[in-house]
Design a protein around this motif. Sequence first.
Motif, PDB file in Angstrom:
ATOM      1  N   ILE A  87      -5.786  -3.343   9.527  1.00 44.94           N
ATOM      2  CA  ILE A  87      -5.181  -2.759   8.326  1.00 44.94           C
ATOM      3  C   ILE A  87      -6.195  -2.706   7.186  1.00 44.94           C
ATOM      4  N   PHE A  88      -6.800  -3.908   6.864  1.00 45.32           N
ATOM      5  CA  PHE A  88      -7.657  -4.011   5.688  1.00 45.32           C
ATOM      6  C   PHE A  88      -8.951  -3.209   5.812  1.00 45.32           C
ATOM      7  N   HIS A  89      -9.572  -3.271   6.992  1.00 45.59           N
ATOM      8  CA  HIS A  89     -10.902  -2.687   7.149  1.00 45.59           C
ATOM      9  C   HIS A  89     -10.894  -1.330   7.862  1.00 45.59           C
ATOM     10  N   GLY A  90      -9.801  -1.005   8.521  1.00 41.63           N
ATOM     11  CA  GLY A  90      -9.788   0.234   9.281  1.00 41.63           C
ATOM     12  C   GLY A  90      -8.891   1.306   8.703  1.00 41.63           C
ATOM     13  N   ILE A  91      -7.615   0.963   8.432  1.00 39.81           N
ATOM     14  CA  ILE A  91      -6.637   1.986   8.054  1.00 39.81           C
ATOM     15  C   ILE A  91      -6.570   2.189   6.547  1.00 39.81           C
ATOM     16  N   VAL A  92      -6.523   1.069   5.767  1.00 37.62           N
ATOM     17  CA  VAL A  92      -6.376   1.196   4.307  1.00 37.62           C
ATOM     18  C   VAL A  92      -7.490   2.032   3.679  1.00 37.62           C
ATOM     19  N   TYR A 110       0.804  -1.219   0.000  1.00 37.21           N
ATOM     20  CA  TYR A 110       0.000   0.000   0.000  1.00 37.21           C
ATOM     21  C   TYR A 110       0.845   1.281   0.000  1.00 37.21           C
ATOM     22  N   GLU A 111       2.180   1.143   0.063  1.00 37.17           N
ATOM     23  CA  GLU A 111       3.064   2.303   0.091  1.00 37.17           C
ATOM     24  C   GLU A 111       2.668   3.242   1.228  1.00 37.17           C
ATOM     25  N   LYS A 112       2.303   2.640   2.339  1.00 35.41           N
ATOM     26  CA  LYS A 112       1.952   3.386   3.545  1.00 35.41           C
ATOM     27  C   LYS A 112       2.831   2.879   4.687  1.00 35.41           C
ATOM     28  N   THR A 144      -4.383   6.650   4.362  1.00 34.47           N
ATOM     29  CA  THR A 144      -3.354   7.378   5.103  1.00 34.47           C
ATOM     30  C   THR A 144      -2.487   6.375   5.832  1.00 34.47           C
ATOM     31  N   ASP A 145      -1.380   6.876   6.380  1.00 36.91           N
ATOM     32  CA  ASP A 145      -0.611   6.039   7.283  1.00 36.91           C
ATOM     33  C   ASP A 145      -1.459   5.715   8.509  1.00 36.91           C
TER      34      ASP A 145
END
Length: 597
Positions: A496-501, A464-466, A505-506
């Motif tokens: 990661i998959f459901h919250g941050i991506v 994800y380049e994050k 953003t980082d």
Amino acid sequence: MFRKKFLYRSFSTKIIVAFLLVILISTLFISLSFYWESNSILKKNVRESTVQITKQTAESLSFILNVGIDTSDFISSDENIRQAALELNSNTSNDQRRNSEYINTLLNNYVYSNSFVKIVYVLKEEGSGWGSGTFSEARLKKIQLSEQEWVKEAKQKDGELVWQGLQYDDFNGGGINTDLTLPVGRVLKDFDTLNNIGLVQVHLDGRSILNTIEHLKLGKTGKFFVVDKNGMIMIDSNLDSINKKVENPDLYHHIVGNDAVEFEFDANGIPYYGVKQSLSNGWMLVGTVPIHEISGQLDRLQSWIVVSAGVFSLLAIGIGLFIAGRVTQPIRQLSQSMLQVQRGDLKARANVDSSDEIGFLSKQFNEMLFEIVNLMQQVETEQSEKHHAELRAVMHRVHPHFLFNTLSTLRWLIDSNQNERAYHVLSALTHLLEANMGKSGSIIMVEEELDIIRKYLVILELRYEKTFHLALDIEPGTERLLIPRMLLQPVVENAIFHGIVPKNTDGQISIKIHFDDGKLEFLITDDGLGISDDKVKELNDPVTAVEKGKIGIGLRHIFDTLRLYYAHNWKWSISSRSEQGTTVRIIIKNWELTQKN
């Protein structure tokens, strides 16, 4: 005459007669009590063992059926397969050839990766498609798919699974030596338009399924077979009965109209014992056996008891007080042993040192207790093996999910011509697999689990380049505690998959581990999008969420792991606020006791 009358009225004669009557009555009572008690114990254990074997067989069959369900889900959700189905006959011959090579290779990989999947097909109604193994498109063109009953049913169900009975494969190009399979099909949907763009059919290995039920025997002539919810036979060693309704009306009623696991019915005047268990696709595993085949030994025991009582009574009457005095003591000993067994002491044994019928009865009683103890130990062993089989199944379920997500990342990078990043992902995956498949087995230390999480985050950052910051607050000493493998990683993966991506953003994930007063607590927090209140409410009732299918693979894995390893000594809670992230708390209670168990 007077002498005979005196003898008849004498006290000794009355005592002898009374004593013999007491012996006769007590002997009959003890014999019947022994039979009733032994009959109850043996029948209970035999039936419990039969039900347990049926449950384990049903779980084995359900596992095979679930393989078909999972394979069908993977194929139906594969974007490349759906795209190829949409563009079939509209691309150039070279594109079609490349698509065919790719799809055929993919389908063959599905078959080779699981021993229970025999053949996989992706079909178009106009008579074209792809298939694994010896798929014959020529045979497909001879079949009018739209007229097939399973195709009509698949269209009606609009994406749901359609199961068929055991049969030979229609599309196999192997001539008369076609494979015996159990097909499950569905329509292939275009997720953008929800239109039907083809058909997916997964054929499970019919021979393996038959072997699963044929190896089990009920008595000498008993058998197992599988029916659907309408009482149609779907799996049977007699292939002529497939897709036919159960003939016996009494048996049919017990299968379709009765929820009892055990039942009895008559067939041609012969009483039968039946047992049934539900399978994961809604079908029913049914076992039947003539009652005399499982209770014949009890009937012989009853006859032996009656004969023994009669013989003993005749001997007692003939020999009188001399034999009565010899018999009373052994009977009392046997009665005391039986009372001990009745109170639950299965270690009790009848120590009757006699070579007569009572001594033989005592020996048989001891042998019966020995057999009962062995039977109970066997059931306990089977329960333990079932428990460990469930643990292995949980691990084997989450590993493909975990590896699938990682390989999807690698495929995405390769498709995007990001070869250097793909190389780094592959290198990270190598290190991750090396850590995740070590020699420590299914139980690892907390620090090993955290190391796996760090390696997995490297892969996700490359994709994800994050930057995903991992903040650890580990109480000293807890890093050496032992926990089941992959207990925390699915939570981080979901974050990661459901919250941050989705925020693009980082992100930051914090893991706090605390041990206090026998409780081991894990607190995993992210700063992602959060979860809706309704979803949080569902997930905080995991038992109901699992029953209704409202829980993902990752959390289902954690639920099953906690349930199987720690019984009721655990709990979890999930809290979340929109745009502010989610917190998952896992608590293992009585941690020291669970480690001993």
